[in-house]
Design a protein around this motif. Structure first.
Motif, PDB file in Angstrom:
ATOM      1  N   VAL A   1       0.860  -1.180   0.000  1.00  0.00           N
ATOM      2  CA  VAL A   1       0.000   0.000   0.000  1.00  0.00           C
ATOM      3  C   VAL A   1       0.897   1.230   0.000  1.00  0.00           C
ATOM      4  O   VAL A   1       1.880   1.302   0.742  1.00  0.00           O
ATOM      5  CB  VAL A   1      -0.927   0.027   1.235  1.00  0.00           C
ATOM      6  CG1 VAL A   1      -1.877   1.225   1.170  1.00  0.00           C
ATOM      7  CG2 VAL A   1      -1.710  -1.275   1.350  1.00  0.00           C
ATOM      8  N   GLY A   2       0.554   2.209  -0.828  1.00  0.00           N
ATOM      9  CA  GLY A   2       1.331   3.439  -0.865  1.00  0.00           C
ATOM     10  C   GLY A   2       0.726   4.445  -1.822  1.00  0.00           C
ATOM     11  O   GLY A   2      -0.369   4.236  -2.363  1.00  0.00           O
ATOM     12  N   LEU A   3       1.452   5.540  -2.044  1.00  0.00           N
ATOM     13  CA  LEU A   3       0.968   6.639  -2.874  1.00  0.00           C
ATOM     14  C   LEU A   3       1.592   6.694  -4.255  1.00  0.00           C
ATOM     15  O   LEU A   3       1.203   7.529  -5.067  1.00  0.00           O
ATOM     16  CB  LEU A   3       1.245   7.978  -2.168  1.00  0.00           C
ATOM     17  CG  LEU A   3       0.310   8.371  -1.034  1.00  0.00           C
ATOM     18  CD1 LEU A   3       0.778   9.681  -0.424  1.00  0.00           C
ATOM     19  CD2 LEU A   3      -1.124   8.506  -1.522  1.00  0.00           C
ATOM     20  N   GLU A   4       2.570   5.849  -4.535  1.00  0.00           N
ATOM     21  CA  GLU A   4       3.312   5.913  -5.791  1.00  0.00           C
ATOM     22  C   GLU A   4       2.995   4.673  -6.633  1.00  0.00           C
ATOM     23  O   GLU A   4       3.646   3.648  -6.500  1.00  0.00           O
ATOM     24  CB  GLU A   4       4.801   6.015  -5.508  1.00  0.00           C
ATOM     25  CG  GLU A   4       5.166   7.246  -4.675  1.00  0.00           C
ATOM     26  CD  GLU A   4       6.599   7.245  -4.218  1.00  0.00           C
ATOM     27  OE1 GLU A   4       7.471   7.659  -5.005  1.00  0.00           O
ATOM     28  OE2 GLU A   4       6.857   6.829  -3.069  1.00  0.00           O
ATOM     29  N   PRO A   5       1.987   4.760  -7.504  1.00  0.00           N
ATOM     30  CA  PRO A   5       1.514   3.555  -8.200  1.00  0.00           C
ATOM     31  C   PRO A   5       2.571   2.865  -9.043  1.00  0.00           C
ATOM     32  O   PRO A   5       2.647   1.627  -9.056  1.00  0.00           O
ATOM     33  CB  PRO A   5       0.341   4.065  -9.046  1.00  0.00           C
ATOM     34  CG  PRO A   5       0.506   5.549  -9.119  1.00  0.00           C
ATOM     35  CD  PRO A   5       1.184   5.950  -7.849  1.00  0.00           C
ATOM     36  N   ASP A   6       3.370   3.639  -9.774  1.00  0.00           N
ATOM     37  CA  ASP A   6       4.370   2.996 -10.632  1.00  0.00           C
ATOM     38  C   ASP A   6       5.405   2.245  -9.810  1.00  0.00           C
ATOM     39  O   ASP A   6       5.772   1.107 -10.140  1.00  0.00           O
ATOM     40  CB  ASP A   6       5.059   4.043 -11.509  1.00  0.00           C
ATOM     41  CG  ASP A   6       4.112   4.650 -12.550  1.00  0.00           C
ATOM     42  OD1 ASP A   6       3.076   4.016 -12.845  1.00  0.00           O
ATOM     43  OD2 ASP A   6       4.405   5.755 -13.041  1.00  0.00           O
TER      44      ASP A   6
END
Length: 300
Positions: free
Chosen positions: A38-43
């Motif tokens: 889980v995080g904010l940086e999809p790539d």
């Protein structure tokens, strides 16, 4: 858990795009765990998940968004059928004098580190009750000892430590173990970003050994993995942090008194040179958080 008992276990790691979270996911996968990142940086998250093979999946979410985190928990359960471990690792930092701080950056540290951890616990603890699982809250040396120029980070990490200790008593009768992970200055984007500030870097260099060192990431993460396997109540990423616990009651008066005030006087010239400079969130993770909030119309 035994050494081999991570086989097939489902582990959620927040802040998994880089740094501690990324390497932790890799080390847990090597022990046979199935990972929900889980995080904010999809790539970056997709790259990490792809490198771990079919036993990893990722979700882009802001940990401070309760609805989003609840949906992630539902999706992880739908994908894997269970959740055995959740690691609340997502965090950001800012530094500098409180009166000169960017109010939005200061508040965001509290939101992500403290309220985001609370949202993470709220989302995943019900599944951990079902599995008699383990919840690891990542804290910091900043929870043990206060430090000038780090008010937001220290407040947030002290908060998550207290939160996790409270949870331990509540969740124990339900079969869930709760641990707190402590890290000193560890070689991550966040610490490297903080070192770009002259006053913060110089003040840290004058701290007494061993608190003035930057420690390699790999051994720190291996200690966290060992703590997860043991379902430990306290996990120390650097060996000496355990020894800070017996003396922590004396540290606020020492650091807030003559020692801390002396260091602030020494830092005055560097702070004066930086007067008026915007101090936002540090490191690439901080930049990603600011970018995500700027681009989202519903950002908190």
């Amino acid at each position: 858990m035994s050494r081999s008992s991570l086989d097939g276990r489902v582990v959620v790691v927040t802040g998994a795009a880089r740094g501690v979270g990324e390497l932790l996911a890799r080390r847990l996968a090597a022990r046979g765990a199935r990972l929900a990142l889980v995080g904010l940086e999809p790539d970056e998250l997709k790259n990490v998940a792809a490198s771990l093979g079919g036993e990893a999946a990722c979700w882009t979410a802001d940990v401070t968004d309760r609805s989003a985190m609840a949906q992630v928990a539902a999706d992880v359960l739908a994908r894997f059928g269970r959740i055995d471990v959740a690691v609340a690792n997502a965090g950001v930092a800012t530094g500098g004098p409180f009166l000169d701080s960017d109010p939005d950056a200061f508040d965001r540290v509290i939101q992500v580190n403290l309220l985001g951890s609370i949202s993470t616990a709220r989302a995943f603890l019900p599944a951990l009750v079902d599995s008699h699982g383990y919840y690891l809250q990542i804290a910091s040396l900043a929870a043990i000892t206060p430090a000038p120029l780090m008010a937001a980070y220290c407040a947030s990490k002290s908060g998550v430590e207290a939160f996790a200790h409270s949870l331990r008593a509540e969740m124990g009768p339900k079969g869930v173990k709760v641990g707190v992970g402590y890290l000193s200055w560890t070689d991550t984007d966040m610490v490297r970003g903080a070192d770009e500030d002259d006053a913060l870097r110089d003040m840290r260099a004058r701290l007494p050994w061993p608190t003035n060192r930057t420690y390699p990431l790999e051994p720190a993460v291996e200690r966290l993995v060992a703590g997860i396997v043991r379902r430990s109540p306290h996990v120390y990423a650097q060996w000496w942090l355990r020894g800070m616990q017996p003396v922590r009651g004396y540290l606020p008066s020492v650091i807030g008194g003559a020692l801390g005030q002396r260091e602030m006087r020494r830092a005055a010239p560097a702070l004066a040179r930086a007067a008026g400079m915007r101090r936002g969130l540090v490191g690439r993770g901080g930049a990603a958080d600011e970018s995500a909030r700027t681009s989202s119309p519903h950002a908190p």
